[in-house]
Structures are given as C-alpha cells and as structure tokens.
Scaffold this motif. Structure first.
Motif, PDB file in Angstrom:
ATOM      1  N   ARG A  81      47.008  53.202  18.996  1.00 25.43           N
ATOM      2  CA  ARG A  81      47.375  52.293  20.093  1.00 25.43           C
ATOM      3  C   ARG A  81      47.690  53.086  21.368  1.00 25.43           C
ATOM      4  O   ARG A  81      47.389  52.647  22.472  1.00 25.43           O
ATOM      5  N   ILE A  82      48.307  54.242  21.199  1.00 25.81           N
ATOM      6  CA  ILE A  82      48.621  55.093  22.345  1.00 25.81           C
ATOM      7  C   ILE A  82      47.327  55.665  22.920  1.00 25.81           C
ATOM      8  O   ILE A  82      47.161  55.740  24.130  1.00 25.81           O
ATOM      9  N   CYS A  83      46.398  56.032  22.040  1.00 26.65           N
ATOM     10  CA  CYS A  83      45.086  56.503  22.507  1.00 26.65           C
ATOM     11  C   CYS A  83      44.399  55.421  23.332  1.00 26.65           C
ATOM     12  O   CYS A  83      43.888  55.696  24.423  1.00 26.65           O
ATOM     13  N   ASP A  84      44.386  54.195  22.811  1.00 31.34           N
ATOM     14  CA  ASP A  84      43.758  53.091  23.544  1.00 31.34           C
ATOM     15  C   ASP A  84      44.397  52.885  24.905  1.00 31.34           C
ATOM     16  O   ASP A  84      43.706  52.734  25.913  1.00 31.34           O
ATOM     17  N   ALA A  85      45.718  52.876  24.956  1.00 32.64           N
ATOM     18  CA  ALA A  85      46.434  52.605  26.205  1.00 32.64           C
ATOM     19  C   ALA A  85      46.225  53.700  27.247  1.00 32.64           C
ATOM     20  O   ALA A  85      46.404  53.465  28.444  1.00 32.64           O
ATOM     21  N   ASN A  86      45.830  54.900  26.785  1.00 31.98           N
ATOM     22  CA  ASN A  86      45.637  56.026  27.695  1.00 31.98           C
ATOM     23  C   ASN A  86      44.168  56.429  27.825  1.00 31.98           C
ATOM     24  O   ASN A  86      43.855  57.516  28.318  1.00 31.98           O
ATOM     25  N   ASP A  87      43.275  55.555  27.373  1.00 30.49           N
ATOM     26  CA  ASP A  87      41.825  55.792  27.455  1.00 30.49           C
ATOM     27  C   ASP A  87      41.422  57.152  26.884  1.00 30.49           C
ATOM     28  O   ASP A  87      40.591  57.854  27.455  1.00 30.49           O
ATOM     29  N   ALA A  88      42.011  57.527  25.760  1.00 35.30           N
ATOM     30  CA  ALA A  88      41.746  58.838  25.162  1.00 35.30           C
ATOM     31  C   ALA A  88      40.908  58.712  23.895  1.00 35.30           C
ATOM     32  O   ALA A  88      41.208  57.903  23.018  1.00 35.30           O
ATOM     33  N   LEU A  89      39.868  59.513  23.820  1.00 36.06           N
ATOM     34  CA  LEU A  89      39.088  59.590  22.595  1.00 36.06           C
ATOM     35  C   LEU A  89      39.590  60.720  21.706  1.00 36.06           C
ATOM     36  O   LEU A  89      39.413  60.696  20.499  1.00 36.06           O
ATOM     37  N   ASP A  90      40.207  61.722  22.312  1.00 29.45           N
ATOM     38  CA  ASP A  90      40.755  62.864  21.572  1.00 29.45           C
ATOM     39  C   ASP A  90      42.278  62.751  21.573  1.00 29.45           C
ATOM     40  O   ASP A  90      42.920  62.996  22.585  1.00 29.45           O
ATOM     41  N   PRO A  91      42.891  62.392  20.437  1.00 30.42           N
ATOM     42  CA  PRO A  91      44.347  62.209  20.395  1.00 30.42           C
ATOM     43  C   PRO A  91      45.130  63.465  20.769  1.00 30.42           C
ATOM     44  O   PRO A  91      46.208  63.375  21.347  1.00 30.42           O
ATOM     45  N   PHE A  92      44.571  64.627  20.475  1.00 35.98           N
ATOM     46  CA  PHE A  92      45.289  65.870  20.732  1.00 35.98           C
ATOM     47  C   PHE A  92      45.438  66.169  22.222  1.00 35.98           C
ATOM     48  O   PHE A  92      46.384  66.826  22.637  1.00 35.98           O
ATOM     49  N   GLU A  93      44.532  65.665  23.040  1.00 32.66           N
ATOM     50  CA  GLU A  93      44.632  65.915  24.481  1.00 32.66           C
ATOM     51  C   GLU A  93      45.860  65.244  25.094  1.00 32.66           C
ATOM     52  O   GLU A  93      46.377  65.683  26.109  1.00 32.66           O
ATOM     53  N   LEU A  94      46.332  64.170  24.463  1.00 27.42           N
ATOM     54  CA  LEU A  94      47.461  63.420  25.024  1.00 27.42           C
ATOM     55  C   LEU A  94      48.772  64.197  24.978  1.00 27.42           C
ATOM     56  O   LEU A  94      49.650  63.971  25.807  1.00 27.42           O
ATOM     57  N   THR A  95      48.934  65.078  24.008  1.00 25.64           N
ATOM     58  CA  THR A  95      50.185  65.837  23.900  1.00 25.64           C
ATOM     59  C   THR A  95      50.010  67.302  24.274  1.00 25.64           C
ATOM     60  O   THR A  95      50.927  68.093  24.097  1.00 25.64           O
ATOM     61  N   ALA A  96      48.860  67.655  24.818  1.00 25.61           N
ATOM     62  CA  ALA A  96      48.582  69.050  25.169  1.00 25.61           C
ATOM     63  C   ALA A  96      49.343  69.518  26.404  1.00 25.61           C
ATOM     64  O   ALA A  96      49.597  70.706  26.560  1.00 25.61           O
ATOM     65  N   THR A  97      49.733  68.591  27.267  1.00 21.98           N
ATOM     66  CA  THR A  97      50.406  68.952  28.514  1.00 21.98           C
ATOM     67  C   THR A  97      51.832  68.435  28.501  1.00 21.98           C
ATOM     68  O   THR A  97      52.062  67.215  28.511  1.00 21.98           O
TER      69      THR A  97
END
Length: 95
Positions: free
Chosen positions: A67-83
């Motif tokens: 759901r967090i991936c969808d809300a942030n338009d992310a296909l790669d879940p790991f990119e969301l917590t990389a920064t």
C-alpha cells in the motif's frame, strides 16, 4: 485469499495450453496513481526503517507494505527507504 491482498479484487482467469492443461492466473493489476489516493499521513524514513516495519506501525500489518508502494508510485520497495529523511505518503486503503 485475504481481502487485504493486493490481488483480492482481480478476476481469476484460466488458460488452456495446447496439451489441455488448464492454468489459472490473476488478471492484470493496474497501479493506482499515488497522488490521487487520499493522504492519511506522511512518515519520515529514519535509520533502520524497512517498509514492512513502517507498514506494521501504520496499518498494523507488515504485509501491507505494498500500500505504501502504491501511494508513492514505487515499483521497487527498497528505493522508498534508501534515503533517510524522505517523507513517505501513507494513503487510505483502497479496496
């Protein structure tokens, strides 16, 4: 299948191969536009954060990370917590 699965609302389709074997599969899931999803809150990524941990804190279920991936338009879940310091959109669940 759980009603909270990302595939819960998709139809189950079948394909019969030339040998007569029937294969079942889910229909295609189109990703929603994250910016169009109702925002509930923002979560700032901190040291040691993982998407499953954030999902457990916000949704009460680590398997809802998608759901967090969808809300942030992310296909790669790991990119969301990389920064560190990135603010993730937490949107209202869409079923």
């Amino acid at each position: 299948m759980a009603t909270t699965s990302r595939y819960a609302s998709l139809p189950v389709l079948t394909h019969t191969d030339p040998g007569g074997r029937v294969v079942s599969y889910f229909g295609r899931r189109f990703l929603p536009a994250g910016s169009a999803m109702p925002l509930v809150m923002g979560v700032t990524v901190t040291q040691g954060d993982r998407l499953d941990l954030i999902a457990a804190r916000t949704f009460g279920d680590p398997e809802q990370y998608w759901r967090i991936c969808d809300a942030n338009d992310a296909l790669d879940p790991f990119e969301l917590t990389a920064t560190l310091g990135r603010v993730l959109r937490i949107a209202s669940p869409q079923f």
